[in-house]
Write a protein that holds these residues in place. Structure first.
Motif, PDB file in Angstrom:
ATOM      1  N   VAL A  71       0.943  -0.531  -0.016  1.00 51.79           N
ATOM      2  CA  VAL A  71       0.186  -0.088   0.213  1.00 51.79           C
ATOM      3  C   VAL A  71       1.261   1.381   0.047  1.00 51.79           C
ATOM      4  CG1 VAL A  71      -1.892   1.082   1.771  1.00 51.79           C
ATOM      5  CG2 VAL A  71      -2.018  -1.119   1.159  1.00 51.79           C
ATOM      6  N   ALA A  72       2.113   1.376   0.861  1.00 59.78           N
ATOM      7  CA  ALA A  72       2.931   2.556   1.036  1.00 59.78           C
ATOM      8  C   ALA A  72       3.307   2.807  -0.325  1.00 59.78           C
ATOM      9  CB  ALA A  72       4.089   2.220   1.796  1.00 59.78           C
ATOM     10  N   ASN A  73       3.913   1.620  -1.228  1.00 64.07           N
ATOM     11  CA  ASN A  73       4.812   1.424  -2.027  1.00 64.07           C
ATOM     12  C   ASN A  73       3.569   2.482  -3.622  1.00 64.07           C
ATOM     13  OD1 ASN A  73       6.805   1.441  -4.633  1.00 64.07           O
ATOM     14  ND2 ASN A  73       5.552   0.113  -5.365  1.00 64.07           N
TER      15      ASN A  73
ATOM     16  N   VAL B 289      -2.173  10.950   3.948  1.00 65.13           N
ATOM     17  CA  VAL B 289      -1.940   9.146   4.141  1.00 65.13           C
ATOM     18  C   VAL B 289      -0.892   9.576   5.190  1.00 65.13           C
ATOM     19  CG1 VAL B 289      -1.678   6.327   4.013  1.00 65.13           C
ATOM     20  CG2 VAL B 289      -2.816   7.996   2.181  1.00 65.13           C
ATOM     21  N   ILE B 290      -0.720   8.935   6.619  1.00 67.57           N
ATOM     22  CA  ILE B 290       0.881   9.029   7.374  1.00 67.57           C
ATOM     23  C   ILE B 290       1.133   7.644   8.205  1.00 67.57           C
ATOM     24  CG2 ILE B 290      -0.093  11.731   8.025  1.00 67.57           C
ATOM     25  CD1 ILE B 290      -1.206  10.877  10.458  1.00 67.57           C
ATOM     26  N   ARG B 291       1.483   7.659   8.434  1.00 63.83           N
ATOM     27  CA  ARG B 291       1.713   6.199   9.677  1.00 63.83           C
ATOM     28  C   ARG B 291       1.101   6.451  11.114  1.00 63.83           C
ATOM     29  NH1 ARG B 291       8.589   7.341   9.228  1.00 63.83           N
ATOM     30  NH2 ARG B 291       8.593   6.522   7.143  1.00 63.83           N
ATOM     31  N   LYS B 292       1.259   5.513  12.084  1.00 69.41           N
ATOM     32  CA  LYS B 292       0.009   5.120  12.461  1.00 69.41           C
ATOM     33  C   LYS B 292       0.256   6.159  14.068  1.00 69.41           C
ATOM     34  CE  LYS B 292       1.371   0.266  13.835  1.00 69.41           C
ATOM     35  NZ  LYS B 292       1.149  -0.839  13.916  1.00 69.41           N
TER      36      LYS B 292
ATOM     37  N   GLY C  59       5.643  10.339   7.522  1.00 71.82           N
ATOM     38  CA  GLY C  59       6.607   9.918   6.224  1.00 71.82           C
ATOM     39  C   GLY C  59       6.445  10.374   5.096  1.00 71.82           C
ATOM     40  N   GLY C  60       6.440   9.619   4.282  1.00 72.72           N
ATOM     41  CA  GLY C  60       7.353  10.425   2.774  1.00 72.72           C
ATOM     42  C   GLY C  60       6.507  11.087   1.966  1.00 72.72           C
ATOM     43  N   TYR C  61       6.737  11.483   1.228  1.00 73.53           N
ATOM     44  CA  TYR C  61       5.414  12.131   0.259  1.00 73.53           C
ATOM     45  C   TYR C  61       6.691  12.860  -0.871  1.00 73.53           C
ATOM     46  CZ  TYR C  61       2.470  14.968  -1.627  1.00 73.53           C
ATOM     47  OH  TYR C  61       1.368  15.812  -2.703  1.00 73.53           O
ATOM     48  N   ARG C  62       6.384  12.058  -2.524  1.00 72.51           N
ATOM     49  CA  ARG C  62       6.600  12.157  -3.560  1.00 72.51           C
ATOM     50  C   ARG C  62       6.948  13.707  -3.759  1.00 72.51           C
ATOM     51  NH1 ARG C  62       3.528   9.258  -8.844  1.00 72.51           N
ATOM     52  NH2 ARG C  62       5.624  10.294 -10.289  1.00 72.51           N
TER      53      ARG C  62
ATOM     54  N   GLY D  20       8.023  15.883  -1.729  1.00 71.18           N
ATOM     55  CA  GLY D  20       8.522  16.756  -0.545  1.00 71.18           C
ATOM     56  C   GLY D  20       7.901  17.012   0.808  1.00 71.18           C
ATOM     57  N   VAL D  21       8.142  16.215   2.603  1.00 70.96           N
ATOM     58  CA  VAL D  21       7.461  15.647   2.842  1.00 70.96           C
ATOM     59  C   VAL D  21       7.248  17.924   3.767  1.00 70.96           C
ATOM     60  CG1 VAL D  21       7.668  15.963   6.062  1.00 70.96           C
ATOM     61  CG2 VAL D  21       8.668  13.689   3.903  1.00 70.96           C
ATOM     62  N   THR D  22       8.520  18.521   2.944  1.00 73.65           N
ATOM     63  CA  THR D  22       7.353  19.923   4.065  1.00 73.65           C
ATOM     64  C   THR D  22       6.279  20.517   2.938  1.00 73.65           C
ATOM     65  OG1 THR D  22       9.412  20.243   4.381  1.00 73.65           O
ATOM     66  CG2 THR D  22       8.588  22.139   3.917  1.00 73.65           C
ATOM     67  N   ARG D  23       6.155  20.202   1.923  1.00 74.42           N
ATOM     68  CA  ARG D  23       5.092  20.709   1.172  1.00 74.42           C
ATOM     69  C   ARG D  23       3.671  19.564   1.843  1.00 74.42           C
ATOM     70  NH1 ARG D  23       6.591  20.544  -3.704  1.00 74.42           N
ATOM     71  NH2 ARG D  23       6.050  22.535  -4.489  1.00 74.42           N
ATOM     72  N   LYS D  24       4.174  18.472   1.862  1.00 77.92           N
ATOM     73  CA  LYS D  24       2.293  17.486   2.587  1.00 77.92           C
ATOM     74  C   LYS D  24       1.955  17.956   3.797  1.00 77.92           C
ATOM     75  CE  LYS D  24       2.102  12.464   4.245  1.00 77.92           C
ATOM     76  NZ  LYS D  24       2.385  11.499   4.181  1.00 77.92           N
ATOM     77  N   LYS D  25       3.196  18.836   4.071  1.00 75.75           N
ATOM     78  CA  LYS D  25       3.072  19.521   6.260  1.00 75.75           C
ATOM     79  C   LYS D  25       2.130  20.867   5.896  1.00 75.75           C
ATOM     80  CE  LYS D  25       6.456  17.904   8.484  1.00 75.75           C
ATOM     81  NZ  LYS D  25       7.493  17.526   9.677  1.00 75.75           N
TER      82      LYS D  25
END
Length: 292
Positions: A238-240, A256-259, A264-267, A269-274
């Motif tokens: 699923v993560a893949n 989608v985040i970790r429990k 977690g990561g983001y295609r 950029g993690v800063t953009r995900k935040k």
């Protein structure tokens, strides 16, 4: 770059906000104040506070509070009920999936085999509240939406070409500009009648359809998604699949985040995900405003 209802300026705003978020990540333990944040953004305190509120709808302090792991865990628990409700309401297959009301079309087996042969994909680069983005469309809908910086343009175009290796790519910003206006003109992130045309394995399609059911302002864990597609042991797969989502924001893999509450990561950029998560929560009213 096309100007879309003032979003050219908002793209510049996002670059400054992203820089501020990174500064907060690196210095959170020191609880940096408004003066320090403004200095890092190269703005006065007044202008930085006004910029942040215009972009996110909340103060920098509230934004940082939202990004803590403890808050993320609480949101995850609350969202699980929402996700269950979305599935129980019978939202399955194509059409009317989540607040964007998108029509979801997976590539047919024949299209997969042809890898885009005989197909023309038109694309354009446009401003958005989250930086520049590449939007690509086929006759059936959006096949790619990816965020970027000016330095990333060649890389993002190469990813598009690799996904549809035998298709003809044609720069057509006048074709994609109306889509960009529809997607980003509204402050709440909602649009209607948007068609998606994606290329993936059967498993990836199931995961992407599940992502479409996560409401704006909510989050789900990889385990939640695996359970909902009846593959509870396939969390890594699923993560893949989440990581290979070709359509940013519309297929909301950023939700989608970790429990554990870690993002977690983001295609893109993690800063953009935040930034995406906190911005959506602010638009949905899940973060209360504050003068601080």
């Amino acid at each position: 770059m096309n100007r879309i209802n003032g979003h050219s300026g908002r793209t510049t705003d996002y670059v400054r906000i992203e820089r501020a978020i990174r500064y907060l990540e690196q210095n959170y333990q020191h609880q940096p104040g408004l003066k320090q944040l403004a200095r890092g953004a190269g703005l006065s305190e007044f202008h930085f506070q006004r910029l942040f509120r215009r972009w996110a709808g909340i103060s920098p302090k509230r934004f940082v509070q939202y990004l803590t792991a403890g808050h993320a865990v609480r949101r995850l628990r609350e969202s699980r009920t929402n996700l269950d409700a979305a599935y129980d309401a019978g939202l399955s297959g194509g059409g009317r999936l989540h607040d964007l009301v998108v029509n979801f079309h997976a590539a047919t087996p024949g299209e997969l085999k042809r890898a885009g042969a005989g197909m023309t994909i038109q694309y354009g680069i446009h401003p958005s509240p989250f930086g520049e983005c590449l939007i690509a469309v086929t006759a059936r809908g959006i096949c790619h939406l990816g965020f970027m910086t000016a330095a990333d343009r060649r890389v993002v175009l190469a990813e598009l070409a690799a996904a549809w290796p035998r298709a003809r790519l044609a720069a057509a910003p006048r074709v994609t500009a109306p889509l960009a206006r529809r997607l980003f003109a509204r402050g709440d992130g909602k649009a209607s009648g948007i068609g998606l045309h994606v290329r993936g394995t059967n498993f990836q399609i199931k995961v992407w359809e599940a992502l479409l059911r996560i409401p704006q302002g909510r989050v789900a864990s990889y385990e939640d998604i695996a359970r909902r597609i009846h593959a509870p042991r396939a969390v890594r797969a699923v993560a893949n699949a989440v990581a290979h989502n070709p359509v940013a924001w519309l297929i909301p893999c950023h939700r989608v985040i970790r429990k554990s509450g870690a993002l977690g990561g983001y295609r893109w950029g993690v800063t953009r995900k935040k930034a995406l998560l906190a911005w959506e929560a602010a638009q949905a009213g899940d973060i209360k405003s504050s003068a601080a």
